[in-house]
Design a protein around this motif. Structure first.
Motif, PDB file in Angstrom:
ATOM      1  N   GLU A 275       1.121  -1.008  -0.040  1.00 22.37           N
ATOM      2  CA  GLU A 275      -0.130  -0.147   0.018  1.00 22.37           C
ATOM      3  C   GLU A 275       0.999   1.165  -0.109  1.00 22.37           C
TER       4      GLU A 275
ATOM      5  N   SER B  66      -2.260   4.914   1.229  1.00 22.40           N
ATOM      6  CA  SER B  66      -3.615   4.503   1.377  1.00 22.40           C
ATOM      7  C   SER B  66      -4.206   3.811  -0.074  1.00 22.40           C
ATOM      8  N   MET B  67      -3.338   3.766  -1.006  1.00 21.84           N
ATOM      9  CA  MET B  67      -3.621   2.875  -2.078  1.00 21.84           C
ATOM     10  C   MET B  67      -3.285   1.731  -2.213  1.00 21.84           C
TER      11      MET B  67
END
Lengths: 548, 548
Positions: free
Chosen positions: B403, B406-407
Motif C-alpha cells: 500500500e 492509502s492506495m
C-alpha cells in the motif's frame, strides 16, 4: 594481564567482536581442565587442520580464513568476564588455580604453519599445522574450524561461479538470505576473495573495502502508478545549461520505439516509465533499470531504452538493465537484439553494448546452462545459492592431534578415509614443465625436501600399489610460518592480494581437475618414508581381533 | 543527533555490533535517494514481510527474529562514519541535503505489527507489517529479511528435530561447521528457541544464557597412550576421607567386566582407560566418556563401565557415554543391554539408566530411522545438519510494498504463487472445538474481525472454487503492535518464553500437518471482501494483450 586483555576486548569492533576465546565448544574447556589436572600442561602437541573431501562434487578447494585465525591468535586471552562466566557454568569442584592458569594463557608459545590463503588445496593436506602446548592448541580447535570452514567453502563456491562465468561481472547479492548478519558479511568478503567483483552489502563494503553495487528493486517501480506521481521531471544536461523535461523527452522516444518493439502503447506501463524517469533524474550518470516488474519486452526494456535515449540527448550515457525473472537466456538475447537495432537505427554504437544484468535465483548450473544457450548477459547478481552454498552448505574441516611430546599419534577408523596421517609433516607441491601442478607430497618433517629435476617416489597414502615417480620442474614448499613466539611472522595479505592469489593458484590446475562434470581427482601423495611410518604405526595401534 | 547515534554505536557489543543500518543492500540507499529526490519523502507505505513456501518439505514454519528487528528499529540511525562512507561510494551528484536528511533519520514514525515470535506460521501470512514513511520502511527491508530468514529457518529446523525425537535431550554442537562466527551464535540461539536443551557454544551460553554442555573429544583420548601417562591417579571419595587409587580400582573392575563383555583384556585400550580415569578425576560428579575412539563394545564401553563402577566405590555416580560413529541404533541397544546386565549383576538399579548420547552427523531422517530401529539413545548432539539447515539452507522471506498513500499495490507475476495480496490486512487464526487451529484468515484492515461461534466464509486467495464456511470456537488476532511512536510497545519476551511459545503453538497444529512424510497443507484463506478486492485490482493492473 587480565586488564590488558579486557582492553583488547573493548577495542574489538565489528565482525571480530564475537571472535574470541569463548567462541568455542565447552568440551575444549573441560578438556583443558582435565589436561591441566592430569599434569599435561607442559605436553607439546601438533595438530593438523584439514578436510577429507572437496565440496560441491568438485576436485578442488580454495583455502581461506587464515588471516582471521592469525588475528585470533594475536588477541587470544580470557577476559575477567570470561573467567567469571566459566566459573559459573563449570562444576564447583574445579580448582581455583585452573582459573588463574586460564587468565595467564596466551598463544605466544604456539607456532602456526599454514598454506598461503587463497591457494587451491586438496583433501588430507594440512592447511594449518599448530604446534605448541597441548592445552592451548586444543583450545584453538573450534574457533579455527569455524573461521576456516565457511570461509573456504564460500571462496571455493565463488571461484566456481567465476570459472563458470568467464570474464563477466559477478556481484554478490545474498545478504537477505544469508545465515545471520555475519553469515552475510563473511559471504561478501569471501565471495570477493573467490573472484566476485562486488557486493550489494554496504557494511561489507565499509569494513572490507569491497566495491558496492546496487540500483533499485520492484518496490521502487510499483511505488509509481503514473506520471502524476512525478514531482520532478527536469534534469540539467551533463555539460550545463537549462534543465529539460526528461519525462517529455522519454515519452517522445517511447512513441518512436513502440514501432521497433511492435507494441501498442497501452501495453507499456506509465508507472514504470515514471519510476525510470525519477531514477534517471536521481542518478543520471548511473542509470540502470530493473525491467521485469510488468513485462520485460513489452514494457520494461522499451521504457528503459526511451529514458536512455532521452538521457543521451542531455549528454548522459545510461548503464543498462537488470532482469530478475523469466527466461534469462531468451530475454537477454532479445534485449541485445533491440539494443543493436536501436544502435543501428540512431547511429549510437555504444547502445548495443549497454549492460544486461541477470539476477534470478542463479546458481553454477544455471550459468553453465545459460552459456550453452548463448546468453547475452554481461553481469550476474547472485544471492541465495552463493551465500548459503546451497549445493553443500558445510565444509568438513577437522583438527586432529598428530603428535604429542614428539611421538606421532594416529586416529584409526574402520572408514579408511577417516584415518589420520600421523606425525609432523611438510607439504610440497610438485609442478610439471607445463606449469601445472602434478601432485602434492606429504613428507615426514625431517626428510629432505624434494628437488626440481630429481625423481621422487610419490605413494598413495592407503593403497599400496598406487605409486609413481615424479620428476618435478619446480617444487613449492606449501607450509610457511605465520605465527611464532607471540608474533605475526608474515605480513597479512590484503584482500586484493588474496583475491589475486586465488586466480593465480587456479591457473596452475589443469582444466580436467576444475571442470564441473566428472572432474579428475588431483593426486595427494606421501613419501615412501611417510608411507612406511604410517602403516607401521597403524599396525602397532590396531588391536588384533580374535575370531571365535 | 549524530553524536547520540555514535554513542549508540559505541555501546553496541557482541552480536549486534554488526546489526546496523549499513547492514543492507546498497540499492535500498540509492532507492532512498531517488525517492527523496522525487519528492516522495512524505509518502506513507505499508510493507508485508512473508514467505511463500514452508521449508524442509514441511507444512509449517516457526517465526523467529522479531526481537532482533524491534531492537534494530530502536537503534536505527546513521552514524557520522556511515554518512562519510556513503558519501565516498555514492555518486558525487548526490545532493548534500540528502545526507543531512539521512543523518536525522530514525524509525520513530514507523509502526510495526507482527505475529508473536515463536508462533507457527504459514505461507503468504504477513509475519511483520511495517507502516510508515516510504523511505524508512524501504531502508528496513534487507536487514529485517536477514534477521528473520535464518532465525525462522533455524527455529523451524530445531522444532522438527524436537518433534522427531520426542522428549529426548537435544544438544546443538554445530559451531565448527556453522556459516561464520555469528552463523554459529545465531544457530545456538534459535536452536534453543526451537526446542533444543542446550549448546556446546560457550559464547552463546554467555550471551543468551543457554545451558552449555560438553565433555571431551577424540584428541583427549588419543593424548594418552597408557597408564604411564597418568601423573595423578588418586581421587578423594565424595563424602571425604583419604584419596584412593582410581586407576587401580578401575583396573580391578575391568578384570571383572571382561567376562561380561566376553573380550580378551589385550583388546581393551589402556590409553583409553588412562584418559577416562584422568577425566573422572577432573570431573568426578560429571563423568561422561566418548567411547568410540577404538572400539565401542570391545574397549570404550567396557572402560567406561569400569571407571563408573570405580567411581561408585568412591560415592560418585557417572553420567554416561557418547558414541560418535558406527551403527548408532545397534550400539545403543547393546550398550543399554550391558548397562542392564551390570545393573542386575551388581545390584545397582541406576546403572541401567546411565546416559547414552549419540552425535555422528545426525539429521531429522536419521532420528526417525533410529526410532524405527528401537534405539536406546537418551540424548542427541547435533551439528552440521542442524546449524547449516543442510536440507534447505535458506528461507525465502520477502518484503513487499502492499500500500502507498492509502492506495493498495499489487505485484503481479506470471507465476501465481508470486502475486502479492494487496493492501493493509489483518490476520486471524480460527480454532475448532478440538483446540486445533483450522485456518488462517486474511481480511482487509477495515473489516470487522470474525467472531467465535459465527460462520465466516474463507476463500482460497487464487482459486475461485475453493472456499468453505468456518464457525470458529475461538478467534485469535495474530498481529500485535510491537513498535509505535518511537517506542517498543510490548515487552520483548525472553528466550525461555519464546521457547515455550514454540511448543505451545506447535500443539495447536494437527499431527498430519506436522508429520515428516507428505504432510497436509494448512489452509491460508482470505475473506470474501479481500478476495474481490484482490481480483479487481489484479484485472485493473494486468495489461490486456492482443493476439495477432
Amino acid at each position: 594481564m587480565a586488564e590488558e586483555c579486557n582492553s583488547i576486548f573493548e577495542r574489538k569492533h565489528g565482525q571480530n567482536g564475537i571472535v574470541q576465546p569463548l567462541l568455542t565448544d565447552l568440551y575444549q574447556i573441560t578438556m583443558a581442565y582435565a589436561y591441566w589436572k592430569a599434569g599435561k600442561d607442559r605436553d607439546n602437541a601438533v595438530f593438523d587442520l584439514f578436510f577429507r573431501r572437496n565440496p560441491f562434487q568438485g576436485e578442488f578447494t580454495i583455502f581461506a580464513g587464515l588471516e582471521e585465525c592469525v588475528k585470533f591468535l594475536d588477541k587470544f586471552c580470557y577476559s575477567q568476564s570470561d573467567i567469571d562466566y566459566l566459573r559459573q557454568i563449570l562444576p564447583p569442584s574445579i580448582e581455583d588455580e585452573f582459573y588463574e592458569f586460564l587468565k595467564g594463557l596466551t598463544a605466544k608459545d604456539v607456532t602456526l604453519h599454514a598454506i598461503e590463503e587463497g591457494s587451491v588445496v586438496f583433501p588430507r593436506i594440512p592447511l594449518i599445522r599448530v604446534e605448541g602446548p597441548l592445552i592451548v592448541a586444543q583450545l584453538l580447535e573450534t574457533t579455527f574450524l569455524n573461521l576456516v570452514n565457511y570461509a573456504s567453502l564460500m571462496a571455493t563456491n565463488a571461484a566456481r561461479y567465476r570459472m563458470a562465468s568467464g570474464n563477466l561481472t559477478l556481484l554478490e547479492f545474498g545478504l537477505r538470505r544469508a545465515q545471520g548478519p555475519d553469515g552475510g558479511l563473511s559471504a561478501s568478503k569471501y565471495a570477493y576473495i573467490g573472484g566476485f567483483d562486488g557486493t550489494s552489502n554496504v557494511l561489507a563494503g565499509k569494513l572490507f573495502n569491497i566495491p558496492v553495487k546496487g540500483t533499485h528493486g520492484h518496490a521502487y517501480i510499483t511505488s509509481f502508478t503514473g506520471f502524476a506521481d512525478l514531482k520532478t521531471i527536469e534534469l540539467k544536461p551533463k555539460d550545463g545549461g537549462d534543465a529539460l523535461d526528461l519525462l517529455a523527452l522519454s515519452q517522445k522516444w517511447r512513441k518512436e520505439l513502440v514501432v521497433i518493439f511492435k507494441v501498442v502503447i497501452a501495453e507499456v506501463s506509465d508507472g514504470e516509465l515514471a519510476a525510470f524517469v525519477s531514477f534517471a533524474i536521481a542518478f543520471p550518470h548511473q542509470f540502470m533499470a530493473l525491467v521485469d516488474t510488468y513485462d520485460v519486452l513489452k514494457s520494461g526494456l522499451l521504457n528503459f531504452c526511451a529514458v536512455a535515449l532521452a538521457l543521451h540527448e542531455l549528454g548522459y550515457r545510461a548503464i543498462g538493465i537488470r532482469i530478475d525473472s523469466g527466461d534469462l537466456a531468451y530475454l537477454s538475447i532479445v534485449s541485445r537484439q533491440y539494443y543493436t537495432q536501436i544502435s543501428v537505427e540512431y547511429d549510437l554504437p555504444w547502445f548495443k553494448d549497454l549492460v544486461i544484468m541477470a539476477s534470478n535465483d542463479i546458481n553454477e548450473e544455471t550459468i553453465l546452462s545459460l552459456n550453452d544457450q548463448g546468453h547475452k548477459i554481461d553481469c550476474f547478481g547472485i544471492g541465495t545459492h552463493l551465500v548459503t552454498c546451497q549445493k553443500q552448505p558445510a565444509l568438513g574441516c577437522v583438527y586432529k592431534l598428530v603428535e604429542l611430546n614428539s611421538m606421532a599419534r594416529i586416529k584409526l577408523s574402520q572408514d579408511v578415509s577417516k584415518v589420520t596421517i600421523p606425525g609432523k609433516k611438510n607439504v610440497y607441491r610438485l609442478y610439471g614443465e607445463s606449469g601445472y601442478s602434478l601432485v602434492d607430497l606429504l613428507q615426514k618433517w625431517d626428510e629432505d625436501p624434494p628437488q626440481a629435476g630429481k625423481k621422487v617416489l610419490c605413494r598413495h597414502p592407503f593403497e599400496e600399489s598406487k605409486r609413481a615417480f615424479v620428476t618435478p620442474s619446480k617444487v613449492e614448499a606449501l607450509h610457511k610460518v605465520y605465527w611464532k613466539n607471540g608474533e605475526i611472522c608474515k605480513p597479512i595479505r590484503n584482500m586484493q592480494e588474496i583475491r589475486e592469489r586465488v586466480q593465480r593458484s587456479m591457473r596452475t590446475l589443469r582444466g580436467d581437475i576444475k571442470r564441473n562434470l566428472n572432474p579428475t581427482p588431483y593426486k595427494v601423495s606421501v613419501s615412501d618414508k611417510l608411507y612406511s611410518f604410517l602403516h607401521e604405526l597403524w599396525l602397532q595401534n590396531a588391536p588384533i581381533g580374535e575370531l571365535s
